[in-house]
Scaffold this motif. Structure first.
Motif, mmCIF file in Angstrom:
data_model
loop_
_atom_site.group_PDB
_atom_site.id
_atom_site.type_symbol
_atom_site.label_atom_id
_atom_site.label_comp_id
_atom_site.label_asym_id
_atom_site.label_seq_id
_atom_site.Cartn_x
_atom_site.Cartn_y
_atom_site.Cartn_z
ATOM 1 N N SER A 54 0.837 -1.196 0.000
ATOM 2 C CA SER A 54 0.000 0.000 0.000
ATOM 3 C C SER A 54 0.877 1.253 0.000
ATOM 4 O O SER A 54 2.007 1.247 0.504
ATOM 5 C CB SER A 54 -0.945 -0.001 1.197
ATOM 6 O OG SER A 54 -0.231 0.125 2.404
ATOM 7 N N LEU A 55 0.354 2.305 -0.547
ATOM 8 C CA LEU A 55 1.122 3.530 -0.735
ATOM 9 C C LEU A 55 1.466 4.222 0.576
ATOM 10 O O LEU A 55 2.614 4.560 0.824
ATOM 11 C CB LEU A 55 0.338 4.494 -1.645
ATOM 12 C CG LEU A 55 1.023 5.807 -2.000
ATOM 13 C CD1 LEU A 55 2.329 5.552 -2.735
ATOM 14 C CD2 LEU A 55 0.097 6.665 -2.845
ATOM 15 N N VAL A 56 0.506 4.405 1.444
ATOM 16 C CA VAL A 56 0.724 5.225 2.631
ATOM 17 C C VAL A 56 1.359 4.452 3.777
ATOM 18 O O VAL A 56 2.442 4.793 4.252
ATOM 19 C CB VAL A 56 -0.603 5.884 3.086
ATOM 20 C CG1 VAL A 56 -0.394 6.691 4.346
ATOM 21 C CG2 VAL A 56 -1.161 6.768 1.980
ATOM 22 N N PHE A 57 0.706 3.388 4.226
ATOM 23 C CA PHE A 57 1.179 2.683 5.419
ATOM 24 C C PHE A 57 2.114 1.519 5.113
ATOM 25 O O PHE A 57 2.611 0.871 6.013
ATOM 26 C CB PHE A 57 -0.008 2.195 6.253
ATOM 27 C CG PHE A 57 -0.780 3.322 6.860
ATOM 28 C CD1 PHE A 57 -0.236 4.097 7.871
ATOM 29 C CD2 PHE A 57 -2.049 3.627 6.402
ATOM 30 C CE1 PHE A 57 -0.939 5.144 8.428
ATOM 31 C CE2 PHE A 57 -2.765 4.676 6.951
ATOM 32 C CZ PHE A 57 -2.210 5.440 7.968
ATOM 33 N N ARG A 58 2.324 1.243 3.804
ATOM 34 C CA ARG A 58 3.245 0.187 3.383
ATOM 35 C C ARG A 58 2.814 -1.210 3.838
ATOM 36 O O ARG A 58 3.634 -2.078 4.076
ATOM 37 C CB ARG A 58 4.679 0.482 3.841
ATOM 38 C CG ARG A 58 5.181 1.888 3.571
ATOM 39 C CD ARG A 58 5.211 2.311 2.136
ATOM 40 N NE ARG A 58 6.196 1.533 1.390
ATOM 41 C CZ ARG A 58 6.213 1.453 0.083
ATOM 42 N NH1 ARG A 58 5.308 2.084 -0.631
ATOM 43 N NH2 ARG A 58 7.113 0.755 -0.528
ATOM 44 N N PHE A 59 1.494 -1.429 3.972
ATOM 45 C CA PHE A 59 0.980 -2.755 4.279
ATOM 46 C C PHE A 59 1.206 -3.648 3.061
ATOM 47 O O PHE A 59 1.084 -3.210 1.921
ATOM 48 C CB PHE A 59 -0.509 -2.727 4.603
ATOM 49 C CG PHE A 59 -0.844 -2.007 5.879
ATOM 50 C CD1 PHE A 59 -0.193 -2.310 7.065
ATOM 51 C CD2 PHE A 59 -1.820 -1.032 5.890
ATOM 52 C CE1 PHE A 59 -0.505 -1.655 8.244
ATOM 53 C CE2 PHE A 59 -2.154 -0.374 7.061
ATOM 54 C CZ PHE A 59 -1.487 -0.680 8.239
ATOM 55 N N VAL A 60 1.498 -4.913 3.297
ATOM 56 C CA VAL A 60 1.752 -5.854 2.209
ATOM 57 C C VAL A 60 0.583 -6.833 2.111
ATOM 58 O O VAL A 60 0.170 -7.420 3.104
ATOM 59 C CB VAL A 60 3.071 -6.623 2.438
ATOM 60 C CG1 VAL A 60 3.299 -7.644 1.327
ATOM 61 C CG2 VAL A 60 4.248 -5.643 2.516
ATOM 62 N N ASP A 61 0.064 -6.981 0.898
ATOM 63 C CA ASP A 61 -0.956 -7.973 0.597
ATOM 64 C C ASP A 61 -0.315 -9.044 -0.276
ATOM 65 O O ASP A 61 0.589 -8.757 -1.060
ATOM 66 C CB ASP A 61 -2.136 -7.354 -0.162
ATOM 67 C CG ASP A 61 -2.932 -6.365 0.674
ATOM 68 O OD1 ASP A 61 -2.739 -6.329 1.896
ATOM 69 O OD2 ASP A 61 -3.745 -5.635 0.077
ATOM 70 N N ASP A 62 -0.795 -10.277 -0.135
ATOM 71 C CA ASP A 62 -0.269 -11.392 -0.912
ATOM 72 C C ASP A 62 -1.246 -11.795 -1.997
ATOM 73 O O ASP A 62 -2.445 -11.905 -1.753
ATOM 74 C CB ASP A 62 -0.016 -12.594 0.004
ATOM 75 C CG ASP A 62 1.126 -12.319 0.964
ATOM 76 O OD1 ASP A 62 2.272 -12.241 0.489
ATOM 77 O OD2 ASP A 62 0.864 -12.169 2.170
ATOM 78 N N ILE A 63 -0.710 -12.020 -3.192
ATOM 79 C CA ILE A 63 -1.495 -12.509 -4.318
ATOM 80 C C ILE A 63 -0.932 -13.874 -4.694
ATOM 81 O O ILE A 63 0.255 -13.995 -5.001
ATOM 82 C CB ILE A 63 -1.425 -11.553 -5.534
ATOM 83 C CG1 ILE A 63 -1.980 -10.170 -5.173
ATOM 84 C CG2 ILE A 63 -2.198 -12.136 -6.712
ATOM 85 C CD1 ILE A 63 -0.976 -9.225 -4.654
ATOM 86 N N ASN A 64 -1.773 -14.895 -4.614
ATOM 87 C CA ASN A 64 -1.380 -16.260 -4.980
ATOM 88 C C ASN A 64 -2.184 -16.669 -6.200
ATOM 89 O O ASN A 64 -3.390 -16.425 -6.256
ATOM 90 C CB ASN A 64 -1.678 -17.239 -3.841
ATOM 91 C CG ASN A 64 -0.922 -16.896 -2.585
ATOM 92 O OD1 ASN A 64 -1.421 -16.154 -1.755
ATOM 93 N ND2 ASN A 64 0.271 -17.411 -2.451
ATOM 94 N N VAL A 65 -1.513 -17.293 -7.162
ATOM 95 C CA VAL A 65 -2.164 -17.674 -8.408
ATOM 96 C C VAL A 65 -1.739 -19.094 -8.787
ATOM 97 O O VAL A 65 -0.574 -19.450 -8.641
ATOM 98 C CB VAL A 65 -1.778 -16.705 -9.553
ATOM 99 C CG1 VAL A 65 -2.608 -16.982 -10.792
ATOM 100 C CG2 VAL A 65 -1.897 -15.255 -9.128
#
Length: 148
Positions: A94-105
């Motif tokens: 994320s831009l502001v808080f730098r949270f990381v989301d995971d994308i699995n495919v």
């Protein structure tokens, strides 16, 4: 004070650790937790909070896979961290808080499907960000004519 800094560092490291990668062998994505900050094409269909349609491949599965990879790379603050011929893991920050989301495919060429999951690592709600992310990828792949 030093203890608080060390404790905070350990907690942040644990929260930002990469979850289990998708498995091409059994063609299964990691499960979504009960919180509403995850969507998966392998969630139960009646689980409207978590379920999202898989990508239906149109034509050559390898072309669809290559297109997906290119579309992911083009996304801002999204990077592929691991991939095989049939699995992919990416991280979106994320831009502001730098949270990381995971994308699995996972590509299931036999079923002509690409299964996908997007989940936040921290927090409870994601304000629909993960669902929007997958639908953005779907839109881009439809424009390229590789999925229905």
């Amino acid at each position: 004070m030093k203890f608080k800094i060390i404790f905070f560092s350990v907690i942040m490291t644990m929260m930002n650790s990469t979850p289990t990668l998708a498995s091409a062998i059994d063609k299964r994505l990691p499960l979504c937790a009960s919180s509403p900050n995850c969507v998966s094409s392998q969630a139960e269909i009646h689980d409207k909070q978590h379920y999202i349609l898989p990508f239906e491949i149109k034509g050559n599965p390898l072309q669809a896979w290559a297109a997906l990879r290119k579309v992911i790379i083009k996304q801002p603050r999204m990077v592929i961290t691991h991939e095989t011929h049939a699995t992919l893991h990416a991280e979106a920050t994320s831009l502001v808080f730098r949270f990381v989301d995971d994308i699995n495919v996972i590509m299931d060429a036999d079923a002509e499907l690409i299964h996908i999951r997007s989940a936040s690592r921290v927090g409870h709600s994601d304000f629909g960000v993960n669902r929007k992310r997958i639908e953005t990828l779907r839109t881009e792949l439809r424009k390229l004519g590789v999925i229905d």
